[in-house]
Scaffold this active site. Sequence first.
Site, mmCIF file in Angstrom:
data_model
loop_
_atom_site.group_PDB
_atom_site.id
_atom_site.type_symbol
_atom_site.label_atom_id
_atom_site.label_comp_id
_atom_site.label_asym_id
_atom_site.label_seq_id
_atom_site.Cartn_x
_atom_site.Cartn_y
_atom_site.Cartn_z
ATOM 1 N N PRO A 1 -4.472 3.055 -0.705
ATOM 2 C CG PRO A 1 -5.075 2.264 -2.734
ATOM 3 C CD PRO A 1 -4.727 1.718 -1.367
ATOM 4 C CD GLU B 1 -8.612 -6.785 -5.091
ATOM 5 O OE1 GLU B 1 -8.886 -5.678 -4.791
ATOM 6 O OE2 GLU B 1 -8.178 -7.007 -6.246
ATOM 7 N NE ARG C 1 15.592 14.105 1.038
ATOM 8 C CZ ARG C 1 15.543 15.530 0.962
ATOM 9 N NH1 ARG C 1 14.781 16.341 1.691
ATOM 10 N NH2 ARG C 1 16.620 16.188 0.105
ATOM 11 C CG ASP D 1 15.189 20.337 0.014
ATOM 12 O OD1 ASP D 1 15.887 20.559 -1.166
ATOM 13 O OD2 ASP D 1 15.572 18.981 0.657
HETATM 14 N N1 SAM Z 1 -8.073 -2.822 -3.782
HETATM 15 C C1 SAM Z 1 -7.231 -1.830 -3.243
HETATM 16 C C2 SAM Z 1 -7.988 -0.528 -3.408
HETATM 17 O O1 SAM Z 1 -8.940 -0.714 -4.588
HETATM 18 O O2 SAM Z 1 -7.953 0.443 -2.988
HETATM 19 C C3 SAM Z 1 -6.042 -1.734 -4.009
HETATM 20 C C4 SAM Z 1 -5.109 -2.725 -3.455
HETATM 21 S S1 SAM Z 1 -3.419 -2.536 -4.137
HETATM 22 C C5 SAM Z 1 -3.601 -3.630 -5.647
HETATM 23 C C6 SAM Z 1 -2.300 -3.487 -3.034
HETATM 24 C C7 SAM Z 1 -1.742 -2.885 -2.334
HETATM 25 O O3 SAM Z 1 -0.844 -1.814 -2.664
HETATM 26 C C8 SAM Z 1 -2.448 -1.941 -1.008
HETATM 27 O O4 SAM Z 1 -2.953 -2.819 -0.010
HETATM 28 C C9 SAM Z 1 -1.526 -1.084 -0.511
HETATM 29 O O5 SAM Z 1 -0.750 -1.404 0.292
HETATM 30 C C10 SAM Z 1 -0.648 -0.648 -1.798
HETATM 31 N N2 SAM Z 1 -1.144 0.697 -2.651
HETATM 32 C C11 SAM Z 1 -1.594 0.502 -3.676
HETATM 33 N N3 SAM Z 1 -1.946 1.806 -4.169
HETATM 34 C C12 SAM Z 1 -1.520 2.476 -3.134
HETATM 35 C C13 SAM Z 1 -1.546 4.061 -2.778
HETATM 36 N N4 SAM Z 1 -2.012 4.932 -3.746
HETATM 37 N N5 SAM Z 1 -0.698 4.474 -1.636
HETATM 38 C C14 SAM Z 1 -0.316 3.657 -0.888
HETATM 39 N N6 SAM Z 1 -0.510 2.268 -1.039
HETATM 40 C C15 SAM Z 1 -0.928 1.751 -2.095
#
Ligand code: SAM
Length: 229
Positions: free
Chosen positions: A87, A114, A159, A174
């Site tokens: 994120p 996490e 794609r 697109d």
């Molecule tokens: N502790 C992190 C935080 O608060 O930013 C969230 C971890 S999330 C539960 C677990 C994993 O999901 C992350 O390490 C990532 O690989 C993936 N993930 C979750 N949200 C994402 C997003 N918006 N974009 C990309 N990957 C995401």
Amino acid sequence: MRIDIISIFPDFFEPLKLSLIGKAQEKNLVEINIHDLRDFTHDKHKTVDDAPYGGGPGMVMSPTPWGDAIDSILNTTEQATLIIPTPSGEAFIQKTANQLTTEEHLIFACGRYEGIDARVAQHYINSEKIKEVKEISLGNYVLNGGEVASIAIIEAVTRLIPGVLGNEESAIDDSFAPGEMEDRTEGPIFTRPPVWRDLEVPEILLSGDHKKIADWRKSQQSSATPKSS
Ligand code: SAM
């Protein structure tokens, strides 16, 4: 293009055998290899996580199996781009897909819990075998893991590889396509029947006047800012 995906849930990627991506693999346009992170652990419980330094809830993915898994892929290749969905990464947009589609080799590191110990990204930024480390966010929300994010990125990127889409699915017109559509989304689309549940297809689309139809379609495009409620 070669794609390697590392995850503790290899089964998550079964859908990549379907549809256009499945066919792209059959045609050797894309090679996708899935790796189970637990195969790179060294204890009988196949542990991939540990408590966070500094305390706090949840568990952090340990750098040790991640390093071993990524190294095992890099031993078989020239240079690769390492993608870590998170994120906190840069927002994934069409321009990111346009750039990634020119790469020869992508490695996806799918975090869980996490997330992955930050030293994994730090280490590979300085690796000769890695062209670039890209931390990418799918949007401002939290998923349970990097698998769904990786599949979305892989679909948007593959794609665009010549030969993956047939003519009828061409990406040229697109939403977000380079050129006039770059910051725009396609307008509403219709097919037969001309009247469905009292709803009529816009008359202009039945006119046969290609210039007027093109102008109308353009007028129906929207600027690409996502709508939110
Ligand atoms: N502790 C992190 C935080 O608060 O930013 C969230 C971890 S999330 C539960 C677990 C994993 O999901 C992350 O390490 C990532 O690989 C993936 N993930 C979750 N949200 C994402 C997003 N918006 N974009 C990309 N990957 C995401």
